[in-house]
Design a protein around this motif. Structure first.
Motif, PDB file in Angstrom:
ATOM      1  N   ARG A  62      -2.726   3.983   7.572  1.00 25.93           N
ATOM      2  CA  ARG A  62      -2.669   4.247   9.011  1.00 25.93           C
ATOM      3  C   ARG A  62      -1.383   3.741   9.651  1.00 25.93           C
ATOM      4  NH1 ARG A  62      -3.944  -0.186  12.107  1.00 25.93           N
ATOM      5  NH2 ARG A  62      -4.834  -1.967  11.003  1.00 25.93           N
ATOM      6  N   ILE A  63      -0.629   2.862   8.974  1.00 29.59           N
ATOM      7  CA  ILE A  63       0.578   2.308   9.603  1.00 29.59           C
ATOM      8  C   ILE A  63       1.868   2.840   8.994  1.00 29.59           C
ATOM      9  CG2 ILE A  63      -0.611   0.203  10.303  1.00 29.59           C
ATOM     10  CD1 ILE A  63       0.791  -1.200   7.978  1.00 29.59           C
ATOM     11  N   LEU A  64       1.820   3.338   7.771  1.00 24.34           N
ATOM     12  CA  LEU A  64       3.034   3.875   7.147  1.00 24.34           C
ATOM     13  C   LEU A  64       3.408   5.213   7.791  1.00 24.34           C
ATOM     14  CD1 LEU A  64       2.717   3.276   3.291  1.00 24.34           C
ATOM     15  CD2 LEU A  64       4.521   2.430   4.795  1.00 24.34           C
ATOM     16  N   LYS A  65       4.695   5.400   8.006  1.00 25.59           N
ATOM     17  CA  LYS A  65       5.164   6.707   8.438  1.00 25.59           C
ATOM     18  C   LYS A  65       5.046   7.687   7.274  1.00 25.59           C
ATOM     19  CE  LYS A  65       8.592   5.150  11.853  1.00 25.59           C
ATOM     20  NZ  LYS A  65      10.030   5.208  12.232  1.00 25.59           N
ATOM     21  N   PRO A  66       4.804   8.968   7.535  1.00 29.50           N
ATOM     22  CA  PRO A  66       4.844   9.962   6.454  1.00 29.50           C
ATOM     23  C   PRO A  66       6.195   9.892   5.739  1.00 29.50           C
ATOM     24  CG  PRO A  66       3.904  10.921   8.426  1.00 29.50           C
ATOM     25  CD  PRO A  66       4.427   9.571   8.836  1.00 29.50           C
ATOM     26  N   GLY A  67       6.148   9.852   4.420  1.00 26.54           N
ATOM     27  CA  GLY A  67       7.363   9.684   3.638  1.00 26.54           C
ATOM     28  C   GLY A  67       7.753   8.240   3.418  1.00 26.54           C
ATOM     29  N   VAL A  70       6.648  -3.704 -10.356  1.00 25.48           N
ATOM     30  CA  VAL A  70       6.743  -3.292  -8.961  1.00 25.48           C
ATOM     31  C   VAL A  70       6.291  -1.836  -8.922  1.00 25.48           C
ATOM     32  CG1 VAL A  70       8.210  -2.912  -6.953  1.00 25.48           C
ATOM     33  CG2 VAL A  70       8.644  -4.869  -8.452  1.00 25.48           C
ATOM     34  N   TYR A  71       5.089  -1.598  -8.392  1.00 24.66           N
ATOM     35  CA  TYR A  71       4.571  -0.237  -8.261  1.00 24.66           C
ATOM     36  C   TYR A  71       4.945   0.277  -6.871  1.00 24.66           C
ATOM     37  CZ  TYR A  71       1.805  -1.297 -12.407  1.00 24.66           C
ATOM     38  OH  TYR A  71       1.410  -1.644 -13.671  1.00 24.66           O
ATOM     39  N   VAL A  72       5.476   1.491  -6.809  1.00 24.64           N
ATOM     40  CA  VAL A  72       5.936   2.067  -5.550  1.00 24.64           C
ATOM     41  C   VAL A  72       5.084   3.296  -5.238  1.00 24.64           C
ATOM     42  CG1 VAL A  72       7.890   3.021  -4.281  1.00 24.64           C
ATOM     43  CG2 VAL A  72       8.266   1.245  -6.009  1.00 24.64           C
ATOM     44  N   PHE A  73       4.412   3.245  -4.098  1.00 23.88           N
ATOM     45  CA  PHE A  73       3.549   4.345  -3.655  1.00 23.88           C
ATOM     46  C   PHE A  73       4.182   5.016  -2.436  1.00 23.88           C
ATOM     47  CE2 PHE A  73       0.964   1.170  -5.742  1.00 23.88           C
ATOM     48  CZ  PHE A  73       0.191   1.921  -6.612  1.00 23.88           C
ATOM     49  N   VAL A  74       3.938   6.303  -2.272  1.00 25.37           N
ATOM     50  CA  VAL A  74       4.497   7.047  -1.152  1.00 25.37           C
ATOM     51  C   VAL A  74       3.376   7.674  -0.340  1.00 25.37           C
ATOM     52  CG1 VAL A  74       4.761   9.204  -2.469  1.00 25.37           C
ATOM     53  CG2 VAL A  74       6.243   8.769  -0.492  1.00 25.37           C
ATOM     54  N   LYS A  75       3.564   7.692   0.979  1.00 23.02           N
ATOM     55  CA  LYS A  75       2.656   8.415   1.845  1.00 23.02           C
ATOM     56  C   LYS A  75       3.189   9.835   1.987  1.00 23.02           C
ATOM     57  CE  LYS A  75       0.438   8.373   6.376  1.00 23.02           C
ATOM     58  NZ  LYS A  75       0.170   7.591   7.595  1.00 23.02           N
ATOM     59  N   PRO A  76       2.384  10.860   1.721  1.00 15.37           N
ATOM     60  CA  PRO A  76       2.889  12.235   1.768  1.00 15.37           C
ATOM     61  C   PRO A  76       3.592  12.539   3.093  1.00 15.37           C
ATOM     62  CG  PRO A  76       0.697  12.195   0.826  1.00 15.37           C
ATOM     63  CD  PRO A  76       0.974  10.806   1.318  1.00 15.37           C
ATOM     64  N   GLY A  77       4.701  13.221   2.984  1.00 11.01           N
ATOM     65  CA  GLY A  77       5.513  13.562   4.140  1.00 11.01           C
ATOM     66  C   GLY A  77       6.949  13.753   3.702  1.00 11.01           C
ATOM     67  N   VAL A  78       7.841  13.882   4.644  1.00  9.16           N
ATOM     68  CA  VAL A  78       9.263  14.076   4.339  1.00  9.16           C
ATOM     69  C   VAL A  78       9.883  12.720   3.998  1.00  9.16           C
ATOM     70  CG1 VAL A  78      11.484  14.853   5.209  1.00  9.16           C
ATOM     71  CG2 VAL A  78       9.396  16.061   5.870  1.00  9.16           C
TER      72      VAL A  78
END
Length: 265
Positions: free
Chosen positions: A19-24, A157-165
């Protein structure tokens, strides 16, 4: 806290990022596997230390003596063999195991699988992973003298992304940085030189690389377990805005002091 409470805590914190991460935007999780996870449901590991025995009596010797004296208990067998009853018990019961005679056997518990599952259920997807190769931690690997297991010397270090640009800016790093670590899967970084500020402090270089690579210069960096403030210091040094959260008032004081010392608070 218990393992179950730890799982619930990390899963909930990861879930809040959706809910707090910007898309991408990216979420980076630094974590290591649990190298000695106690599990009462697995068989006890037996250890036959070929070179380390102080007593030459073998299991075969005991079994042969037992055939000749079927009613003998371990004390009588020890007297007949000229050894201690503990030696007979170790050889026959297989209790010369990691964790001690009465301890629960342990196994390696992979944490990345759990973290990836929690993240994906929250709408965040595994984008990349790096291996942080650090100093060998012999204090966490005391079994090395009676085992083939490796010493503790890396974390993930695992890196996850929030779908978006996703904003790609190759100028975040200079060419040498891209070649040395930006595009490399293994990061060779010494462990923190001190741990008197916080028991789980990681080196500034690790935080600097994560912040510089995965956040824009005008972005905001959040660390929900800010501890002694290493991530906040790295963000400050790189000109990022930041938010740090911690439940330990003593750690917060240390973090505030460290950030003031950077001269850019």
């Amino acid at each position: 806290m218990t393992f179950e409470k730890w799982q619930s805590l990390i899963a909930n914190v990861i879930d809040q990022h959706d809910r707090i991460l910007k898309p991408g935007g990216f979420l980076a999780v630094n974590i290591s596997d649990i190298l000695c996870f106690p599990d009462p449901n697995i068989p006890r590991y037996q250890a036959n230390n070929v070179q380390g025995k102080t007593q030459s009596v073998t299991l075969d010797d005991i079994q042969k003596m037992k055939k000749r004296h079927p009613s003998a208990n371990r004390y009588e067998l020890a007297r007949l063999l000229g050894c201690s009853e503990q030696t007979v018990q170790r050889r026959t019961d297989g209790n010369n195991v990691r964790g001690g005679k009465n301890g629960v056997s342990t196994k390696v518990m992979l944490t990345g699988c759990m973290v990836a599952e929690w993240a994906e259920s929250s709408g965040l997807y595994l984008y990349d992973r790096r291996i942080w190769h650090k100093d060998p931690c012999w204090a966490n690997s005391r079994w090395h003298s009676n085992s083939y297991r490796a010493v503790d010397e890396f974390e993930y270090v695992y890196v996850f992304v929030k779908p978006g640009v996703v904003e790609y800016d190759r100028n975040r790093l200079d060419p040498d940085e891209w070649a040395e670590w930006g595009s490399r899967g293994v990061w060779n970084i010494q462990s923190a030189r001190r741990n008197d500020r916080h028991e789980a402090e990681f080196p500034e270089e690790l935080a600097l690389r994560v912040v510089k690579l995965f956040s824009p210069e005008n972005g905001v960096v959040l660390d929900p377990f800010v501890g002694s403030g290493t991530t906040a210091v790295a963000a400050t040094m790189l000109g990022r805005k930041w938010i740090g959260i911690d439940s330990d008032p003593a750690a917060i004081k240390v973090a505030e002091r460290r950030i003031r010392d950077t001269g850019n608070c």
